[in-house]
Design an enzyme around this catalytic site. Structure first.
Site, mmCIF file in Angstrom:
data_model
loop_
_atom_site.group_PDB
_atom_site.id
_atom_site.type_symbol
_atom_site.label_atom_id
_atom_site.label_comp_id
_atom_site.label_asym_id
_atom_site.label_seq_id
_atom_site.Cartn_x
_atom_site.Cartn_y
_atom_site.Cartn_z
ATOM 1 N N GLY A 69 0.810 -1.204 0.000
ATOM 2 C CA GLY A 69 0.000 0.000 0.000
ATOM 3 C C GLY A 69 0.847 1.258 0.000
ATOM 4 O O GLY A 69 0.491 2.266 -0.615
ATOM 5 N N GLN A 177 -7.633 1.407 5.253
ATOM 6 C CA GLN A 177 -8.338 0.926 6.442
ATOM 7 C C GLN A 177 -9.800 0.587 6.178
ATOM 8 O O GLN A 177 -10.394 -0.200 6.913
ATOM 9 C CB GLN A 177 -8.262 1.980 7.557
ATOM 10 C CG GLN A 177 -6.906 2.085 8.212
ATOM 11 C CD GLN A 177 -6.490 0.821 8.942
ATOM 12 O OE1 GLN A 177 -7.310 0.007 9.341
ATOM 13 N NE2 GLN A 177 -5.187 0.647 9.100
ATOM 14 N N CYS A 320 5.614 7.513 24.043
ATOM 15 C CA CYS A 320 6.293 6.640 25.007
ATOM 16 C C CYS A 320 6.598 5.267 24.419
ATOM 17 O O CYS A 320 7.327 4.492 25.019
ATOM 18 C CB CYS A 320 5.420 6.468 26.251
ATOM 19 S SG CYS A 320 4.905 8.006 27.015
#
Length: 460
Positions: A69, A177, A320
């Site tokens: 993609g 998606q 994080c």
């Protein structure tokens, strides 16, 4: 072990597995050759192209197969920009596009072109009128994803496509998606997708270019796939990708209803059982299988590791968990909390019992991580509040700057300020988000000798 990361890669669909094995036996020859084995391979390739084109909503000769993609997005953007270079060198795209589109935009700017980024609202959606406002006489191409890969928000593709058509600008839609859940609204000029998002094998992408769209393939010329995707076709994978796309489309209506109910349960229970959490993305106009939420005072990397230890596979857009130490560009564009971010994307067939167990485990895991990081508990205001305070969080990663802010906000008088010194990029997003969640005023960012100074005024 429950796998809840279908937005990254969906498990291989059974139909894909069957088609792949069959095509390994029948489709190994060169489909460009005229002998028997080549003709058989060509029939398989043509059938796969027709099936994929039907799902996309285009003609078979408008669609080519690429190696991914990302490759489809790069080739589509470069080809469209080159084909319309006489019009101009301006590219428009939303702020929440997939990184493949943003990388193409950066390369275009580096080569002397210009780009305009269309902002999104707090749900992650563009405003169609705002998108139309950035289109110019020299706009060669506009890009808009059909649905966001991180928060699931569906974009107003039909409205933007109509406005682009009025302006004479082709629209490229990244449908990676959403394509497995249904066709993209009409009006697009170019479309890209990726097979591993719907349960096909990795290594197969789709690029559709409508007839009449000016397009000039870039790079060395190739004889295959209309010159738009050079190299020998991975025919077994292509056959499996097309077969699985047809299969998942046939199951999509019923499975979407079932998974949407499970996601609605996650959205509601997380907000109810986990304190200090922000569920992000549009609650209505969204993909049926995906939900993202962010937890205050939580280290995203630790949270994901702890969930993995309890046999749940999820992903995150939190800085994080990122080697770049920068928060997700999607969450940043939305202006929402990034720390402690969890994306849950349910593959077809997910059992309700697995979701229930996840909702039992999650509050415990979040509480454990917060305790480990020393997150603040509710405390009464200081009896002798200070006029102002400075918190030094330099060199400390998220969520520590926000935790330190939360610990001292009660020590200043109402109307007084706390200044947080931080050099973690996530603080630029998470401190304003904390203020909004906590009803405090984010005054703004000021320069500092190191990092930045984030000023917060206590309102209550």
């Amino acid at each position: 072990m429950p796998y809840f990361d279908a937005a990254s890669a969906a498990p291989l669909h059974p139909v894909a597995r069957q088609a792949l094995l069959a095509a390994l036996d029948e489709g190994w020859a060169d489909p460009a050759r005229l002998y028997r084995e080549g003709r058989r391979a060509r029939l398989l390739l043509d059938a796969a192209r027709e099936a994929a084109a039907e799902a996309v909503g285009c003609r078979p000769d408008e669609l080519v197969f690429t190696s991914s993609g990302t490759t489809a997005a790069h080739a589509g953007i470069a080809g469209a920009l080159s084909g319309r270079r006489r019009v101009g060198r301006h590219l428009a795209h939303s702020a929440v596009e997939h990184s493949s589109v943003l990388h193409s935009a950066a390369a275009h700017e580096a080569a002397g072109g210009s780009c305009t980024e269309v902002p999104v609202d707090r749900f992650g959606a563009v405003d169609a009128a705002a998108y139309a406002a950035v289109l110019r006489a020299d706009t060669a191409l506009a890009c808009l994803q059909s649905a966001n890969h991180e928060v699931g928000t569906e974009q107003p593709v039909a409205e933007v496509a109509a406005l682009c058509a009025e302006a004479g600008v082709p629209l490229l839609v990244d449908a990676a998606q959403s394509l497995g859940w249904g066709p993209v609204p009409a009006g697009w000029s170019l479309l890209t997708a990726s097979a591993h998002k719907w349960g096909g094998p990795a290594g197969v992408g789709l690029l559709a270019v409508r007839k009449g769209t000016r397009f000039s393939p870039q790079g060395p010329a190739g004889e295959r796939e209309s010159g738009r995707a050079p190299g020998f076709e991975n025919l077994p994978a292509i056959v499996a990708a097309a077969a699985s796309l047809r299969a998942v489309r046939g199951e999509a209506a019923a499975e979407a209803v079932r998974l949407r109910a499970l996601v609605d349960r996650i959205r509601g229970v997380v907000a109810e059982r986990v304190p200090d959490v922000e569920v992000v993305g549009d609650p209505v106009r969204r993909l049926p299988h995906l939900v993202t939420f962010s937890c205050l005072y939580v280290d995203g990397e630790t949270l994901l590791h702890e969930l993995d230890r309890r046999e749940f596979s999820v992903s995150s857009g939190s800085s994080c968990t990122s080697s770049t130490l920068t928060p997700s560009h999607v969450l940043k564009a939305m202006g929402v909390l990034s720390e402690g971010n969890v994306r849950v994307s349910l593959p077809p067939g997910t059992a309700g019992a697995d979701v229930d167990r996840f909702l039992e485990v999650l509050p415990e895991v979040v509480a454990e991580v917060r305790e480990r990081l020393g997150a603040p508990a509710s405390a009464p205001p200081s009896p002798a509040p200070a006029a102002s305070l400075v918190v030094d969080a330099l060199g400390r990663r998220c969520p520590i700057p926000v935790i330190e802010l939360a610990k001292v906000i009660g020590e200043v008088a109402v109307g007084a300020t706390v200044t947080v010194l931080a050099d973690d990029e996530a603080a630029r997003l998470d401190i304003p988000a904390w203020c909004e969640m906590r009803g405090q005023e984010y005054v703004g960012e000021e320069p500092a000798d190191r990092g930045s100074a984030y000023v917060v005024r206590r309102l209550s």
